[in-house]
Design a protein around this motif. Structure first.
Motif, PDB file in Angstrom:
ATOM      1  N   CYS A  88       0.854  -1.189   0.000  1.00  0.00           N
ATOM      2  CA  CYS A  88       0.000   0.000   0.000  1.00  0.00           C
ATOM      3  C   CYS A  88       0.888   1.236   0.000  1.00  0.00           C
ATOM      4  O   CYS A  88       1.844   1.311   0.786  1.00  0.00           O
ATOM      5  N   THR A 102      -1.197   6.550   1.558  1.00  0.00           N
ATOM      6  CA  THR A 102      -2.506   5.899   1.581  1.00  0.00           C
ATOM      7  C   THR A 102      -2.661   5.053   2.838  1.00  0.00           C
ATOM      8  O   THR A 102      -3.731   5.042   3.471  1.00  0.00           O
ATOM      9  N   ARG A 159      -5.526   5.585   5.559  1.00  0.00           N
ATOM     10  CA  ARG A 159      -6.458   4.500   5.878  1.00  0.00           C
ATOM     11  C   ARG A 159      -6.537   4.278   7.388  1.00  0.00           C
ATOM     12  O   ARG A 159      -7.616   4.020   7.934  1.00  0.00           O
ATOM     13  N   THR A 200      -8.653   8.986  -3.315  1.00  0.00           N
ATOM     14  CA  THR A 200      -7.310   9.546  -3.438  1.00  0.00           C
ATOM     15  C   THR A 200      -6.811   9.375  -4.873  1.00  0.00           C
ATOM     16  O   THR A 200      -7.134   8.375  -5.527  1.00  0.00           O
ATOM     17  N   THR A 202      -3.754   8.845  -5.602  1.00  0.00           N
ATOM     18  CA  THR A 202      -2.609   7.931  -5.549  1.00  0.00           C
ATOM     19  C   THR A 202      -3.006   6.521  -5.983  1.00  0.00           C
ATOM     20  O   THR A 202      -3.962   5.946  -5.460  1.00  0.00           O
ATOM     21  N   GLU A 258     -10.360   4.090  -1.529  1.00  0.00           N
ATOM     22  CA  GLU A 258      -9.619   3.276  -0.570  1.00  0.00           C
ATOM     23  C   GLU A 258     -10.426   3.167   0.719  1.00  0.00           C
ATOM     24  O   GLU A 258     -11.079   4.117   1.138  1.00  0.00           O
TER      25      GLU A 258
END
Length: 234
Positions: A98, A102, A106, A119, A121, A144
């Motif tokens: 990951c 992020t 999370r 996001t 990303t 996410e």
């Protein structure tokens, strides 16, 4: 409201196979050394480990990989652990890589009660395969999900008996995020003081997020990569 543990076995009594364990630290900085050792001693296996990294081959979270107590790993950087590499390549360990930002978000979302977020990303990469994307304006974003854990293990520099925590410099790293994201958070501290002794303005994580706290001793504080230059000859 004294949350002090007399022994770590009591704090980890509810840990069982199949649970998700989230652990603070970055490299070997801010690792909850004593708690990792206690999980190792418990023998509980089939755990999902969420951490920025997997320690090194012989230190930190690496000892849980050596004892085969981890069946799945969600992390960001895992390049310093040869045993992790071996288990991953042989198919013994399920791995979800990951992006670091992020991963942090999370964990933060889990602590804030936010189930998911978008996001940019990872859009257009393997990370996005099978995941929902959505456009906002001209930018595409990837959905996410938050990353809560059953148990959270953190290391702080100082804490009080009510569970309020103070971290020191770079050892703070992922620890505050982990403390907020877990159902049961256990904090180990180098200095444990009575409630009311900490300056409220210096507290990084309030005790409402911490269920158990204990004072460790004889910390090794390993250095992951030691780089020195030769002394100049006079």
């Amino acid at each position: 409201m004294n949350k002090t543990l007399s022994n770590l076995t009591d704090g980890l009594a509810g840990l069982s196979p199949g649970m998700t364990l989230i652990v603070g630290g970055f490299g070997l900085s801010g690792n909850p050394e004593k708690l990792i050792e206690a999980v190792h001693a418990s023998g509980v296996s089939d755990l999902t480990l969420v951490s920025n990294n997997a320690g090194t081959t012989d230190h930190g979270l690496g000892i849980l990989l050596q004892s085969r107590q981890i069946s799945r790993m969600i992390g960001s950087y895992v390049g310093e652990n040869k045993e992790f590499e071996r288990q991953f390549l042989s198919g013994e360990l399920e791995v979800e890589l990951c992006p670091q930002g992020t991963l942090a978000e999370r964990l933060r979302a889990a602590g804030a009660g936010i189930p998911a977020f978008y996001t940019p990303t990872g859009v257009g990469t393997l990370r996005a395969e099978g995941k929902e994307t959505r456009k906002f304006g001209e930018q595409e974003y990837l959905l996410e999900h938050a990353l809560p854990g059953d148990f959270g293990l953190v290391k702080a520099y100082k804490g009080d008996t009510h569970g309020n925590l103070v971290f020191r410099k770079t050892a703070r790293n992922f620890n505050p995020l982990v403390a907020r994201a877990a159902k049961v958070t256990i904090a180990e501290v180098e200095h444990l003081v009575p409630a009311g002794e900490l300056d409220p303005d210096e507290i990084h994580v309030p005790g409402i997020y911490v269920q158990h706290i204990f004072q460790g001793a004889e910390y090794k504080k390993w250095i992951e990569q030691r780089t020195v230059r030769s002394r100049e000859e006079n």
